[in-house]
Motif scaffolding. Structure first.
Motif, PDB file in Angstrom:
ATOM      1  N   UNK A  42      36.004  53.568  68.746  1.00  0.00           N
ATOM      2  CA  UNK A  42      35.536  54.795  68.102  1.00  0.00           C
ATOM      3  C   UNK A  42      36.662  55.653  67.549  1.00  0.00           C
ATOM      4  N   UNK A  43      37.921  55.189  67.667  1.00  0.00           N
ATOM      5  CA  UNK A  43      39.035  55.920  67.063  1.00  0.00           C
ATOM      6  C   UNK A  43      39.756  56.882  67.977  1.00  0.00           C
ATOM      7  N   UNK A  44      39.620  56.723  69.304  1.00  0.00           N
ATOM      8  CA  UNK A  44      40.353  57.563  70.251  1.00  0.00           C
ATOM      9  C   UNK A  44      41.705  56.897  70.502  1.00  0.00           C
ATOM     10  N   UNK A  45      42.714  57.314  69.739  1.00  0.00           N
ATOM     11  CA  UNK A  45      43.998  56.622  69.712  1.00  0.00           C
ATOM     12  C   UNK A  45      45.128  57.390  70.391  1.00  0.00           C
ATOM     13  N   UNK A 245      33.653  61.603  71.636  1.00  0.00           N
ATOM     14  CA  UNK A 245      33.467  60.300  70.985  1.00  0.00           C
ATOM     15  C   UNK A 245      32.123  59.676  71.348  1.00  0.00           C
ATOM     16  N   UNK A 246      31.590  58.889  70.434  1.00  0.00           N
ATOM     17  CA  UNK A 246      30.410  58.082  70.719  1.00  0.00           C
ATOM     18  C   UNK A 246      30.890  56.785  71.357  1.00  0.00           C
ATOM     19  N   UNK A 247      30.700  56.654  72.647  1.00  0.00           N
ATOM     20  CA  UNK A 247      31.241  55.517  73.391  1.00  0.00           C
ATOM     21  C   UNK A 247      30.248  54.379  73.549  1.00  0.00           C
ATOM     22  N   UNK A 248      29.078  54.527  72.975  1.00  0.00           N
ATOM     23  CA  UNK A 248      28.094  53.437  73.043  1.00  0.00           C
ATOM     24  C   UNK A 248      27.384  53.268  71.699  1.00  0.00           C
ATOM     25  N   UNK A 249      28.137  53.002  70.627  1.00  0.00           N
ATOM     26  CA  UNK A 249      27.517  52.795  69.316  1.00  0.00           C
ATOM     27  C   UNK A 249      26.674  51.522  69.318  1.00  0.00           C
TER      28      UNK A 249
END
Length: 261
Positions: A42-45, A245-249
């Motif tokens: 999800x882009x959590x970098x 963040x959406x952790x379950x797309x």
């Protein structure tokens, strides 16, 4: 009425202390993980755990660096940064990671191979010996490789793209007839999103000059060591990027398979 206030120690310190206390009373192998694979997707970098802190939780592992600046491989209590040009260098203690998986490597099985073995054949050896598909497995392969195909994600800048977009232009590399080490984990299918279900492996050359995330390999000859792991400790971030963040797309499984294969 006055009330005394007890200072609250940081969550990172609490996790580290509880992990150390647990390990002292439970000598069996434990996997320590910071953040989730779904967060990377999800882009959590960006994370807060440093390389120095990672080594308190293991001498062996893999992951990535803040801003997805290359792949991470840890072995023999040393951490290396596998860069987007295919090179490798020693990581600095203050560098941070948004996702990493570490353990104190305690293999229980050893297999010697004097003939060529494909990635699938080596995985089959582990699958046949491992106690259950529902436990984790840590593995290491040392030897001479006919070839190793790798990739490394290039450094990203804010605003961060989802990982599927970030890897669209990822460079791939071929290491031919070289000596090196592959380290990795086999994670149960039910952990998809928490970790990477199935095999997740990183490679580094013996001279520590190159490596990356493994896409495929063929071993010419070498040694496979591995063992199952039944304990998992997860340190979840509390930064806004992670909390929002959406952790379950809906496409999580397909996204992870596309990113890792």
């Amino acid at each position: 009425m006055s009330q005394s206030i007890t200072p609250h120690c940081s969550c990172t310190q609490e996790v580290a202390e509880s992990f150390i206390a647990y390990k002292e009373t439970h000598p069996e192998c434990i996997i320590y993980q910071t953040s989730l694979m779904s967060a990377l997707i999800s882009g959590v970098y960006e994370g807060h755990i440093t390389m120095a802190e990672l080594l308190k939780h293991g001498d062996f592992g893999l992951g990535t660096f803040n801003n997805l600046d290359g792949e991470l491989v840890a072995l023999n209590s040393k951490i290396y940064q596998l860069r987007s040009d295919g090179s490798a260098r020693a990581a600095q203690p203050e560098q941070k990671t948004p996702f990493a998986v570490m353990t104190f490597f305690q293999p229980t099985e050893t297999r010697n191979f004097e003939h060529k073995m494909s990635r699938e054949q080596l995985h089959r050896v582990i699958n046949d010996v491992a106690e259950s598909d529902n436990l984790f497995c840590a593995l290491r392969i040392d030897g001479k490789f006919s070839h190793v195909e790798t990739r490394t994600v290039p450094c990203q800048q804010r605003p961060y793209k989802p990982m599927l977009e970030a890897i669209a232009q990822q460079p791939t590399f071929e290491f031919e007839h070289c000596n090196g080490t592959i380290i990795g984990f086999r994670s149960p299918n039910y952990t998809q999103g928490i970790n990477v279900a199935g095999y997740h492996e990183h490679f580094i050359t013996d001279d520590r000059s190159g490596g990356g995330h493994v896409l495929d390999f063929q071993l010419e000859n070498g040694i496979l060591t591995f063992g199952t792991v039944a304990k998992l400790v997860i340190d979840l971030p509390q930064e806004p990027d992670f909390l929002q963040a959406n952790l379950s797309p809906l496409n999580l499984n397909n996204a992870i398979r596309a990113v890792e294969s």
